[in-house]
Design an enzyme around this catalytic site. Sequence first.
Site, PDB file in Angstrom:
ATOM      1  N   CYS A 162      -7.256  25.227 -11.440  1.00  0.00           N
ATOM      2  CA  CYS A 162      -7.567  23.852 -11.036  1.00  0.00           C
ATOM      3  C   CYS A 162      -8.102  22.995 -12.175  1.00  0.00           C
ATOM      4  CB  CYS A 162      -8.564  23.871  -9.885  1.00  0.00           C
ATOM      5  SG  CYS A 162      -8.052  24.940  -8.533  1.00  0.00           S
ATOM      6  N   HIS A 301     -15.264  17.268  -9.347  1.00  0.00           N
ATOM      7  CA  HIS A 301     -14.257  18.220  -8.868  1.00  0.00           C
ATOM      8  C   HIS A 301     -14.246  18.195  -7.339  1.00  0.00           C
ATOM      9  CE1 HIS A 301     -11.441  21.468  -9.202  1.00  0.00           C
ATOM     10  NE2 HIS A 301     -12.214  22.318  -8.563  1.00  0.00           N
ATOM     11  N   GLU A 312     -21.649  22.219  -8.217  1.00  0.00           N
ATOM     12  CA  GLU A 312     -21.351  21.083  -9.084  1.00  0.00           C
ATOM     13  C   GLU A 312     -22.525  20.103  -9.133  1.00  0.00           C
ATOM     14  OE1 GLU A 312     -17.660  18.040 -10.050  1.00  0.00           O
ATOM     15  OE2 GLU A 312     -17.688  19.122  -8.144  1.00  0.00           O
ATOM     16  N   LYS A 334     -10.700  13.756  -4.058  1.00  0.00           N
ATOM     17  CA  LYS A 334     -10.020  14.794  -3.264  1.00  0.00           C
ATOM     18  C   LYS A 334     -10.225  14.568  -1.767  1.00  0.00           C
ATOM     19  CE  LYS A 334     -10.012  18.626  -6.631  1.00  0.00           C
ATOM     20  NZ  LYS A 334     -10.713  18.020  -7.767  1.00  0.00           N
ATOM     21  N   HIS A 339      -6.624  18.559  -2.726  1.00  0.00           N
ATOM     22  CA  HIS A 339      -6.770  19.228  -4.021  1.00  0.00           C
ATOM     23  C   HIS A 339      -5.387  19.438  -4.622  1.00  0.00           C
ATOM     24  CE1 HIS A 339      -7.974  21.570  -7.285  1.00  0.00           C
ATOM     25  NE2 HIS A 339      -8.830  22.392  -6.714  1.00  0.00           N
ATOM     26  N   PHE A 398     -10.381  28.500 -10.688  1.00  0.00           N
ATOM     27  CA  PHE A 398     -10.423  29.950 -10.528  1.00  0.00           C
ATOM     28  C   PHE A 398     -10.366  30.608 -11.915  1.00  0.00           C
ATOM     29  CE2 PHE A 398      -8.392  30.307  -5.998  1.00  0.00           C
ATOM     30  CZ  PHE A 398      -9.511  29.707  -5.463  1.00  0.00           C
TER      31      PHE A 398
END
Length: 415
Positions: A162, A301, A312, A334, A339, A398
């Site tokens: 991502c 994010h 975050e 998002k 996403h 990830f």
Amino acid sequence: MNRVVVTGLGVISPVGNNVKDFWSSLAAGKCGIAPITRFDTADFKAKVAAEVKDFDPAAYEIDKTTIRRTDLYAQYALAAAHQAVEDSGIMGTVAPERLGVYVGSGIGGMQTFVNETEKILTRGPGRVSPFFIPMMIGNIATGNIAIRYNAQGPSLPVVTACATSTNTVGEAFHAIRYGYADAILAGGAEATIVPLAVAGFSNMKALSLSEDPNAASLPFDARRHGFVMGEGAGVLVLEEYEHAVRRGARIYAEVAGYGNTNDAYHITAPHPEAVGGARAIALAFEEAGGFENETVYINAHGTGTPLNDASETIAIKKAMGEEAARRVLISSTKSMTGHMLGAAGAVEAIASVLALEDGLVPPTINLNEPDPACDLDYVPNVARQARLTMAASVSLGFGGHNGALVFRSKEGINR
């Protein structure tokens, strides 16, 4: 070292297939999430996604032969690149060996992978397409874009889940900064709304299971319970500043800083103390010369997963200090686009640049029950006017990958 600016933008997204529609949708708080139409979801836990709507590759001068021989993710990338190149006017102003392409994908041609797997299982190996491999591989969007524009310079697809296209933009920035190219088309693309991917993400308990589009992607909300899969592409034309000035290019913003770290902690979960994320953000601001006396927007994010959003929040506080973090305007687009995986970083970088350009912070929609663990200003539900001088975009992937970009407003370039 060279200075680097943004001179072209292109986007294919769940809320618009060009920059104007994309930005007006974000500003209006339009949700691009809806029931999945690509396949029957009767047996699936996840029922909604943020699909690209009404995509016509021919509208971006992609010919029928290329359409047959490319996966959808590469078509999205070519379309976004076409827009960015047209917007920038870069062609004909830079030597081929000084023009680069850095376009990544987190997964690559998954639709092709699924289609050809079905063929070999039901019809035998002789029916597998001879274009299977070049359609599937994750570097082929970069390859196709380079061929289309005769870009013979630095070429670097990135795969960091991502964080992919935050890293492509950041690495392209550094390549120009240190003199390896005059201009680079940088971004990412993804098209994974297919049964196999939806099942895989669902079974690892990553996806939202809500069937209500307005209660599915809920960044920083106490009700959040997973992300919503999106798709699309974003491409930015990055250019050496003096080169852009000499040719009279429109400058959107300056790319001022980049941070790239790894949590080295877990394959999917963020570090509970946000060590890597905080360092990526801090590194980006440090390269940009700091954020003191700046009015800052952060495109977070903000996936809407329980672990990410709390982590975050910690990362932003650690990177900036608690007092400064509370003055920053933050939002997760998002909440509207879902996403977009490998495309997310580039598309959110575009949103950050446009926020600087327009002096408008897009909202985090459907943020109705703030989580006490997420206690910063996430611009809930309604866009906010602000005289921004700096914007940052954060991506966490990830494998522990963390990336952050910092942009400075064009008014601040000569300060």
